[in-house]
Motif scaffolding. Sequence first.
Motif, PDB file in Angstrom:
ATOM      1  N   LEU A 147       1.551  -0.756   0.111  1.00  0.00           N
ATOM      2  CA  LEU A 147       0.230  -0.383  -0.136  1.00  0.00           C
ATOM      3  C   LEU A 147       1.203   1.491   0.232  1.00  0.00           C
ATOM      4  CD1 LEU A 147      -3.045  -0.179   2.776  1.00  0.00           C
ATOM      5  CD2 LEU A 147      -3.824  -1.200   0.012  1.00  0.00           C
ATOM      6  N   SER A 148       0.732   2.126  -1.192  1.00  0.00           N
ATOM      7  CA  SER A 148       1.222   3.245  -1.185  1.00  0.00           C
ATOM      8  C   SER A 148       0.343   4.877  -1.452  1.00  0.00           C
ATOM      9  CB  SER A 148       2.041   3.643  -1.780  1.00  0.00           C
ATOM     10  OG  SER A 148       2.951   5.199  -1.934  1.00  0.00           O
ATOM     11  N   ARG A 149       0.553   5.629  -1.067  1.00  0.00           N
ATOM     12  CA  ARG A 149      -0.766   6.676  -1.343  1.00  0.00           C
ATOM     13  C   ARG A 149      -0.122   7.668  -2.685  1.00  0.00           C
ATOM     14  NH1 ARG A 149       0.866   9.750   4.566  1.00  0.00           N
ATOM     15  NH2 ARG A 149       2.802   9.739   3.087  1.00  0.00           N
ATOM     16  N   VAL A 150      -1.199   8.301  -3.005  1.00  0.00           N
ATOM     17  CA  VAL A 150      -1.410   9.143  -4.697  1.00  0.00           C
ATOM     18  C   VAL A 150       0.043  10.416  -3.644  1.00  0.00           C
ATOM     19  CG1 VAL A 150      -2.185  10.719  -5.352  1.00  0.00           C
ATOM     20  CG2 VAL A 150      -3.475   8.588  -5.929  1.00  0.00           C
ATOM     21  N   ARG A 151       0.850  10.693  -4.570  1.00  0.00           N
ATOM     22  CA  ARG A 151       1.265  11.870  -4.066  1.00  0.00           C
ATOM     23  C   ARG A 151       2.737  11.199  -3.537  1.00  0.00           C
ATOM     24  NH1 ARG A 151      -0.879  17.775  -4.035  1.00  0.00           N
ATOM     25  NH2 ARG A 151       0.838  18.514  -4.554  1.00  0.00           N
ATOM     26  N   VAL A 163       5.949   1.907  -6.543  1.00  0.00           N
ATOM     27  CA  VAL A 163       5.274   2.355  -4.704  1.00  0.00           C
ATOM     28  C   VAL A 163       5.296   3.758  -4.758  1.00  0.00           C
ATOM     29  CG1 VAL A 163       5.636   0.103  -4.042  1.00  0.00           C
ATOM     30  CG2 VAL A 163       6.780   2.184  -3.817  1.00  0.00           C
ATOM     31  N   THR A 164       6.016   4.803  -5.931  1.00  0.00           N
ATOM     32  CA  THR A 164       5.664   6.258  -5.934  1.00  0.00           C
ATOM     33  C   THR A 164       4.127   6.261  -6.663  1.00  0.00           C
ATOM     34  OG1 THR A 164       7.847   6.528  -6.221  1.00  0.00           O
ATOM     35  CG2 THR A 164       6.531   7.497  -7.289  1.00  0.00           C
ATOM     36  N   GLY A 165       3.529   7.298  -5.730  1.00  0.00           N
ATOM     37  CA  GLY A 165       2.169   7.387  -6.622  1.00  0.00           C
ATOM     38  C   GLY A 165       2.457   8.884  -7.431  1.00  0.00           C
ATOM     39  N   ARG A 166       3.371   9.520  -7.437  1.00  0.00           N
ATOM     40  CA  ARG A 166       3.687  10.772  -8.443  1.00  0.00           C
ATOM     41  C   ARG A 166       3.165  10.511  -9.487  1.00  0.00           C
ATOM     42  NH1 ARG A 166       8.998  14.565  -7.165  1.00  0.00           N
ATOM     43  NH2 ARG A 166       8.470  14.583  -9.778  1.00  0.00           N
ATOM     44  N   ILE A 175       5.955   0.236 -14.865  1.00  0.00           N
ATOM     45  CA  ILE A 175       5.960  -0.450 -13.046  1.00  0.00           C
ATOM     46  C   ILE A 175       4.920  -1.185 -12.990  1.00  0.00           C
ATOM     47  CG2 ILE A 175       6.840   1.801 -12.303  1.00  0.00           C
ATOM     48  CD1 ILE A 175       3.605   2.442 -12.135  1.00  0.00           C
ATOM     49  N   GLU A 176       5.372  -2.391 -12.192  1.00  0.00           N
ATOM     50  CA  GLU A 176       4.605  -3.246 -11.209  1.00  0.00           C
ATOM     51  C   GLU A 176       3.135  -2.951 -11.017  1.00  0.00           C
ATOM     52  OE1 GLU A 176       3.110  -6.566 -10.543  1.00  0.00           O
ATOM     53  OE2 GLU A 176       5.364  -6.736 -11.202  1.00  0.00           O
ATOM     54  N   LYS A 177       2.122  -2.644 -11.197  1.00  0.00           N
ATOM     55  CA  LYS A 177       0.551  -2.868 -11.260  1.00  0.00           C
ATOM     56  C   LYS A 177      -0.058  -3.640 -10.049  1.00  0.00           C
ATOM     57  CE  LYS A 177       0.707   0.820 -14.950  1.00  0.00           C
ATOM     58  NZ  LYS A 177      -0.744   1.482 -15.482  1.00  0.00           N
ATOM     59  N   ASP A 178       0.433  -5.048 -10.115  1.00  0.00           N
ATOM     60  CA  ASP A 178      -0.335  -5.788  -9.642  1.00  0.00           C
ATOM     61  C   ASP A 178      -0.145  -5.991  -8.213  1.00  0.00           C
ATOM     62  OD1 ASP A 178      -1.346  -6.829 -12.094  1.00  0.00           O
ATOM     63  OD2 ASP A 178      -0.294  -8.462 -12.598  1.00  0.00           O
ATOM     64  N   ILE A 212      -7.876  -2.549   2.707  1.00  0.00           N
ATOM     65  CA  ILE A 212      -7.300  -3.225   2.743  1.00  0.00           C
ATOM     66  C   ILE A 212      -8.121  -5.446   2.755  1.00  0.00           C
ATOM     67  CG2 ILE A 212      -6.602  -5.098   5.422  1.00  0.00           C
ATOM     68  CD1 ILE A 212      -5.603  -2.141   5.846  1.00  0.00           C
ATOM     69  N   LEU A 213      -9.937  -4.249   3.142  1.00  0.00           N
ATOM     70  CA  LEU A 213     -10.599  -5.310   3.529  1.00  0.00           C
ATOM     71  C   LEU A 213     -11.110  -5.994   1.815  1.00  0.00           C
ATOM     72  CD1 LEU A 213     -12.735  -3.857   5.974  1.00  0.00           C
ATOM     73  CD2 LEU A 213     -11.241  -5.967   6.508  1.00  0.00           C
ATOM     74  N   GLU A 214     -10.673  -4.975   1.205  1.00  0.00           N
ATOM     75  CA  GLU A 214     -11.398  -5.533   0.032  1.00  0.00           C
ATOM     76  C   GLU A 214      -9.856  -6.310  -1.334  1.00  0.00           C
ATOM     77  OE1 GLU A 214     -11.413  -3.298  -4.371  1.00  0.00           O
ATOM     78  OE2 GLU A 214     -11.876  -1.866  -3.050  1.00  0.00           O
ATOM     79  N   THR A 215      -8.968  -5.847  -0.167  1.00  0.00           N
ATOM     80  CA  THR A 215      -8.149  -6.786  -1.041  1.00  0.00           C
ATOM     81  C   THR A 215      -7.556  -7.945  -0.777  1.00  0.00           C
ATOM     82  OG1 THR A 215      -7.397  -4.684  -2.062  1.00  0.00           O
ATOM     83  CG2 THR A 215      -6.136  -6.755  -1.988  1.00  0.00           C
ATOM     84  N   GLY A 216      -7.648  -8.173   0.823  1.00  0.00           N
ATOM     85  CA  GLY A 216      -7.649  -9.214   1.820  1.00  0.00           C
ATOM     86  C   GLY A 216      -6.548  -9.027   2.734  1.00  0.00           C
ATOM     87  N   PRO A 217      -6.610  -9.427   3.661  1.00  0.00           N
ATOM     88  CA  PRO A 217      -5.566  -8.455   4.840  1.00  0.00           C
ATOM     89  C   PRO A 217      -4.577  -9.594   4.448  1.00  0.00           C
ATOM     90  CG  PRO A 217      -6.938  -8.260   6.065  1.00  0.00           C
ATOM     91  CD  PRO A 217      -7.557  -8.760   4.488  1.00  0.00           C
ATOM     92  N   ASP A 218      -4.628 -10.649   4.057  1.00  0.00           N
ATOM     93  CA  ASP A 218      -3.842 -12.325   3.358  1.00  0.00           C
ATOM     94  C   ASP A 218      -3.159 -11.805   2.645  1.00  0.00           C
ATOM     95  OD1 ASP A 218      -5.560 -12.585   2.483  1.00  0.00           O
ATOM     96  OD2 ASP A 218      -5.881 -14.708   1.607  1.00  0.00           O
ATOM     97  N   LYS A 219      -3.025 -11.172   1.857  1.00  0.00           N
ATOM     98  CA  LYS A 219      -2.517 -10.860   0.229  1.00  0.00           C
ATOM     99  C   LYS A 219      -1.265  -9.294   1.008  1.00  0.00           C
ATOM    100  CE  LYS A 219      -5.697 -12.744  -2.906  1.00  0.00           C
ATOM    101  NZ  LYS A 219      -6.097 -13.349  -1.948  1.00  0.00           N
TER     102      LYS A 219
END
Length: 457
Positions: A147-151, A163-166, A175-178, A212-219
């Motif tokens: 998980l990262s952030r925009v900007r 993992v750069t959101g800028r 870049i790796e998107k999956d 987190i819940l949508e993606t799955g904490p186990d992932k």
Amino acid sequence: MKSLSNSAATIRDYDNTHFMHPWEGMAEFGSADRTISASAEGIYVYDQNGRKLIDGPGGMWCSQIGYARQDMADAIADQVMKLSYNSPWNTASAPPALLAKKLADLAPGDLNTVFFTTGGSTAVDTAIRFMHFYNNRLGRRDKKIVLSRVRAYHGSTYLSASVTGRDQGSNNLDIEKDRVRLLSDVNPNLRPKGTSLDDWCDAKLAEMEALILETGPDKIGAFIAEPILASGGVIIPPPGYHKRTLELCHKYDILYISDEVVTAFGRLGHWFASKDVFDIQPDMITCAKGITSGYLPLGACLISDRLLEPISGEGHENTFFNNGYTYSGHPVSCAAALKNIEIIENEKILEHVRAISPRFMEKLNALRDLPNVGDTRGMGLVGCVEAAVDPSDDQTRAERLQAFGNKVDQKCEELGLIVRPLGHMCVFSPPLVITEGQIDDMFAILSEAIRLVATEF
């Protein structure tokens, strides 16, 4: 062999013809009119014509102790003559061992293990690879999403860029998107009218937990965050945001990586900002830049004892963390870092930063009264001025903002100040040894530049 000329005109020609710079503009490739930095001292850089310029960005967020330090030059030269290199694969040497111990003493909590890298990008790359290694050793091979952030900005290697959101929409590199999920912009200035900072923080935390819940904490293996989004425009998240995101990470067994490449080594008046400024204890901290004050390249990834305990020792024979660099723990770079830390300690530079930061912020925020200034923000000795222009259609407005930022940059340089232009924003991170008088000079030049450019708009 033909000798090479070092005249300014020839240097510019060689530079344009043979040196591809970071973030090279391809339209101007081979014809850029860059200032040639010829020498530097203290907080000042001198160009090819001997013109004196205040170094507003502190190099690239890194010139903590200032330029032309003889004591630093001596420490580097002494180590070069003693031991210029040793292979980190099968030998040890004093400088990296001493530096690792020193960083462990300065770092918060149980961050007692240091993996040395070549810079900030490779430090972030190492932190992500260690997360992969950690989860693989625990049999959690699907727990790899970051998980990262925009900007956010985290680097230029494949993993750190991923993992750069800028500027991802305009990124011409793959870049790796999956294995990356981006949270929305945390900038408090974007909150809807009537929304409090607490409500804004609540909304951002709710978004993070929902993702987190949508993606799955186990992932999800890690969350990476800068204490202040530096290259994103000096974005300071709302109060409590960092601590609450850390609590979410603990709740869902997600590693917390604090990217302190910019904020460590005094930028906010402390060795590390995570604990001392934002009251969080990360699982890993990445750092670089100010670790040597830019005198030599070096980065580091600090790793918690908690992470190493279950994957090392008895039962882990023939297991290797297969990550490393030819220059990991380079003895000369580490000697420079040790001298840098010694200078910061002996000259009480952290205390100096805390003492003059109010003056820096006062002068920064005074710019809000100028025409075409939309916002100012900062903390410690890092700040941003964001331009505003009259409303129009989005494309025209974007072009006008870019033009305004470019003109302010040009005018500042004419008046004796280097700024770091980021589109319509100017960011500052001057050497930490800057004085109150020099802060006044820096912002007086910027103020005059904005006034002059505003008359053209």
